[in-house]
Write an enzyme that holds these catalytic residues in place. Structure first.
Site, mmCIF file in Angstrom:
data_model
loop_
_atom_site.group_PDB
_atom_site.id
_atom_site.type_symbol
_atom_site.label_atom_id
_atom_site.label_comp_id
_atom_site.label_asym_id
_atom_site.label_seq_id
_atom_site.Cartn_x
_atom_site.Cartn_y
_atom_site.Cartn_z
ATOM 1 N N CYS A 67 -1.975 9.286 2.139
ATOM 2 C CA CYS A 67 -1.730 8.803 0.769
ATOM 3 C C CYS A 67 -2.866 9.214 -0.170
ATOM 4 O O CYS A 67 -2.681 9.203 -1.383
ATOM 5 C CB CYS A 67 -1.564 7.291 0.783
ATOM 6 S SG CYS A 67 -2.861 6.474 1.716
ATOM 7 N N GLU A 101 0.888 -1.171 0.000
ATOM 8 C CA GLU A 101 0.000 0.000 0.000
ATOM 9 C C GLU A 101 0.920 1.212 0.000
ATOM 10 O O GLU A 101 1.481 1.572 1.030
ATOM 11 C CB GLU A 101 -0.892 -0.016 1.255
ATOM 12 C CG GLU A 101 -1.788 -1.236 1.364
ATOM 13 C CD GLU A 101 -2.927 -1.220 0.351
ATOM 14 O OE1 GLU A 101 -3.251 -0.156 -0.196
ATOM 15 O OE2 GLU A 101 -3.485 -2.303 0.094
HETATM 16 P P1 NAD Z 1 8.372 4.706 4.776
HETATM 17 O O1 NAD Z 1 8.361 3.912 3.530
HETATM 18 O O2 NAD Z 1 9.537 5.577 5.047
HETATM 19 O O3 NAD Z 1 8.249 3.748 6.049
HETATM 20 C C1 NAD Z 1 7.194 2.826 6.169
HETATM 21 C C2 NAD Z 1 7.633 1.700 7.085
HETATM 22 O O4 NAD Z 1 8.664 0.965 6.439
HETATM 23 C C3 NAD Z 1 8.196 2.160 8.418
HETATM 24 O O5 NAD Z 1 7.790 1.281 9.432
HETATM 25 C C4 NAD Z 1 9.680 2.048 8.179
HETATM 26 O O6 NAD Z 1 10.406 1.915 9.364
HETATM 27 C C5 NAD Z 1 9.749 0.805 7.331
HETATM 28 N N1 NAD Z 1 10.984 0.621 6.567
HETATM 29 C C6 NAD Z 1 11.808 1.574 6.074
HETATM 30 N N2 NAD Z 1 12.824 0.995 5.417
HETATM 31 C C7 NAD Z 1 12.628 -0.351 5.499
HETATM 32 C C8 NAD Z 1 13.334 -1.474 4.997
HETATM 33 N N3 NAD Z 1 14.443 -1.351 4.280
HETATM 34 N N4 NAD Z 1 12.826 -2.704 5.249
HETATM 35 C C9 NAD Z 1 11.682 -2.860 5.959
HETATM 36 N N5 NAD Z 1 10.980 -1.821 6.459
HETATM 37 C C10 NAD Z 1 11.453 -0.577 6.225
HETATM 38 O O7 NAD Z 1 7.007 5.537 4.807
HETATM 39 P P2 NAD Z 1 6.533 6.650 5.820
HETATM 40 O O8 NAD Z 1 7.305 7.893 5.559
HETATM 41 O O9 NAD Z 1 6.492 6.106 7.205
HETATM 42 O O10 NAD Z 1 5.011 6.824 5.348
HETATM 43 C C11 NAD Z 1 4.636 7.649 4.320
HETATM 44 C C12 NAD Z 1 4.355 6.872 3.051
HETATM 45 O O11 NAD Z 1 3.373 5.883 3.292
HETATM 46 C C13 NAD Z 1 3.774 7.763 1.968
HETATM 47 O O12 NAD Z 1 4.366 7.445 0.743
HETATM 48 C C14 NAD Z 1 2.304 7.400 1.978
HETATM 49 O O13 NAD Z 1 1.625 7.657 0.770
HETATM 50 C C15 NAD Z 1 2.371 5.945 2.272
HETATM 51 N N6 NAD Z 1 1.074 5.481 2.774
HETATM 52 C C16 NAD Z 1 0.309 4.665 1.987
HETATM 53 C C17 NAD Z 1 -0.945 4.251 2.435
HETATM 54 C C18 NAD Z 1 -1.807 3.341 1.618
HETATM 55 O O14 NAD Z 1 -2.697 2.697 2.188
HETATM 56 N N7 NAD Z 1 -1.623 3.260 0.308
HETATM 57 C C19 NAD Z 1 -1.407 4.665 3.674
HETATM 58 C C20 NAD Z 1 -0.592 5.495 4.433
HETATM 59 C C21 NAD Z 1 0.649 5.883 3.986
#
Ligand code: NAD
Length: 469
Positions: free
Chosen positions: A279, A244
């Site tokens: 998002c 997502e």
């Molecule tokens: P992010 O990708 O930086 O982090 C998301 C999660 O991934 C965190 O828990 C982070 O610690 C983890 N993570 C980071 N690197 C990783 C790795 N190498 N391996 C495993 N896990 C890892 O995102 P964010 O800044 O926390 O959130 C914002 C993003 O989330 C935006 O792009 C937003 O659009 C998206 N989002 C999507 C939805 C949806 O349902 N489509 C909903 C909410 C947010």
């Protein structure tokens, strides 16, 4: 706060201080889970998988109902905790708590309903006297990874469906906002679920990849940014991965639409709510050139109150960090240098970025072509509704789109033409109900969430053919 390893409270050695995005004050502490604790959580999830899959539906539903009830009882405390670690205004944080109450209650209902199907096979001669019993069985333990922008509800979206189908889950919350997930862990620990059924583990990003590749967690349910999602998919090609991801959600105000004040107020609110960090926050606004939307939209944006998110009057609080606000500032500055005009906003104060409207933005500017994830609306006129649909589709993303129309034919056209996971007619793209399938196409992800969709996702059909019936 403690974290949870196989259902039991635990703590590590290295302390993590969680700070308030508005003023940087410390709002809570936890510790990073140590490697042996992560291993214990995964081993316990794998060990309990068969027992979990056999848990009676009433046991799963009762546990889910308990969680729903306890979130409702602790609504104010949870709302304040979300505001403290995430910076979203309290009114949105309380709404998030309310949504999580529904997610767990809905999951309890689905747990009771969810079964397989019976299929007749005598449609062909070879199937005479046979039927198929199709059961859905958990694929195995789930790894849930959640982002910072909904510290409770996006965690609920991973955990509730897992419990509902009887799949153990290891949840890794976002490092900036672990506290609400840990509070949820404490509520889950009050249930009678078997040890190993859930773990909530704060882990720094650079240690999360071992979980992604661990074969004992065959399902990865990830919500977060595109680049991290793509790296997870590459790292775990053999796993069942749901992504997502982000978007640059668009709305179209069609030629027939009469209630421009309503459209302006909805676009202003949902372009800037949670400082644009959703998002499906409105980012791109396409309006038919017959309409005089911009003055209304500008007035609605200027009426928003910006400030301390604990103040109930505040509509727009800080972004998650000053760095995040600086990134938005640099993207807006870049667009302005390329010819865009700032209608209102365009200013930063620490981690707070003022609600902003831009016009005349070149199509390749980051503020329009990429996910801004900040309180910025890019407004463009379109000569026809068809041109508006094409403009919405001209994106690397496709999560949801909003279409303001009173015309049923236009609504059906939008539903047919728009390359997105969901079309919201008569409103902004930011509407989401947690029981509907939710997810994106193109760069916005793979698979669908929503309680029932995630339950499908966490399970696979297993067929038994009965002969001689
Ligand atoms: P992010 O990708 O930086 O982090 C998301 C999660 O991934 C965190 O828990 C982070 O610690 C983890 N993570 C980071 N690197 C990783 C790795 N190498 N391996 C495993 N896990 C890892 O995102 P964010 O800044 O926390 O959130 C914002 C993003 O989330 C935006 O792009 C937003 O659009 C998206 N989002 C999507 C939805 C949806 O349902 N489509 C909903 C909410 C947010």
């Amino acid at each position: 706060m403690d974290f949870y390893v196989a259902g039991s409270a635990a703590h590590g050695d290295d302390e993590v201080t969680v700070t308030h995005p508005y003023d940087g004050r410390a709002v809570g502490r936890t510790t990073w889970a140590k490697d042996d604790q992560v291993e214990a959580a995964v081993a316990a999830a794998a060990a309990v998988a068969a027992e979990a899959a056999a848990l009676p539906a009433h046991v799963r539903a009762t546990a889910l109902e308990h969680v729903s009830r306890r979130i409702a009882e602790r609504r104010q405390e949870i709302g304040e905790l979300i505001t403290a670690e995430n910076g979203k205004p309290l009114k949105w944080a309380l709404l998030e708590a309310d949504r999580a109450v529904s997610v767990f209650r809905w999951a309890a209902e689905e747990a009771r309903r969810f079964s397989g199907s019976l299929q007749r096979l005598d449609t062909d001669p070879g199937g005479t006297g046979r039927i198929a019993v199709v059961k859905r069985v958990p694929r195995g333990p789930v790894l849930g990874i959640s982002p910072f922008n909904f510290p409770l509800n996006l965690v609920a979206h991973k955990i509730a469906p897992a419990i509902a189908v009887g799949a153990p889950i290891v949840l890794k919350p976002a490092p900036a906002t672990p506290l609400t997930a840990l509070l949820l862990g404490s509520i889950l620990a009050e249930t009678d679920l078997p040890a190993g059924m859930f773990s909530v583990l704060p882990i720094p990003n650079d240690r999360a990849s071992s979980l992604v590749t661990d074969p004992r967690l065959p399902i990865v349910s990830f919500t977060g940014s595109g680049p991290v999602g793509a790296s997870i998919r590459r790292a775990a090609p053999d796993k069942h991965v749901t992504l997502e991801l982000g978007g640059n959600a668009a709305v179209l105000v069609c030629s027939d639409y009469a209630d421009l004040d309503w459209a302006a107020s909805r676009i202003a609110t949902f372009g800037t709510y949670q400082a644009g960090q959703s998002c499906i926050a409105v980012q791109r606004v396409f309006v038919h050139s017959d309409h005089d939307l911009l003055p209304r939209l500008t007035a609605a944006v200027n009426a928003l109150v910006t400030g301390d998110p604990s103040d109930p009057k505040v509509d727009v609080g800080p972004m998650i960090s000053e760095d995040a606000a600086k990134r938005v500032e640099s993207w807006v500055d870049e667009a302005v240098a390329a010819g865009a005009s700032v209608v209102t906003g365009g200013k930063r104060d620490g981690a707070t970025y003022a609600p902003t409207i831009l016009t005349g933005v070149p199509a390749d500017a980051k503020v329009v072509a990429e996910e801004i994830f900040g309180p910025v609306l890019v407004v463009s006129e379109v000569p026809t509704d068809e041109a508006g649909f094409a403009a919405i589709n001209n994106s690397a993303y496709g999560l949801q789109a909003g279409v303001f129309t009173h015309n049923l034919q236009t609504a059906f056209t939008a539903h047919r033409i728009l390359d997105v996971g969901g079309v919201i007619v008569g409103d902004v793209p930011s509407y989401r109900a947690d029981q509907m399938p939710y997810g994106g196409v193109k760069g916005s992800g793979v698979g669908r969430e929503g309680v029932a969709s995630a339950m499908e996702d966490y399970t696979e059909p297993r067929v038994m053919v009965l002969t001689g019936v």
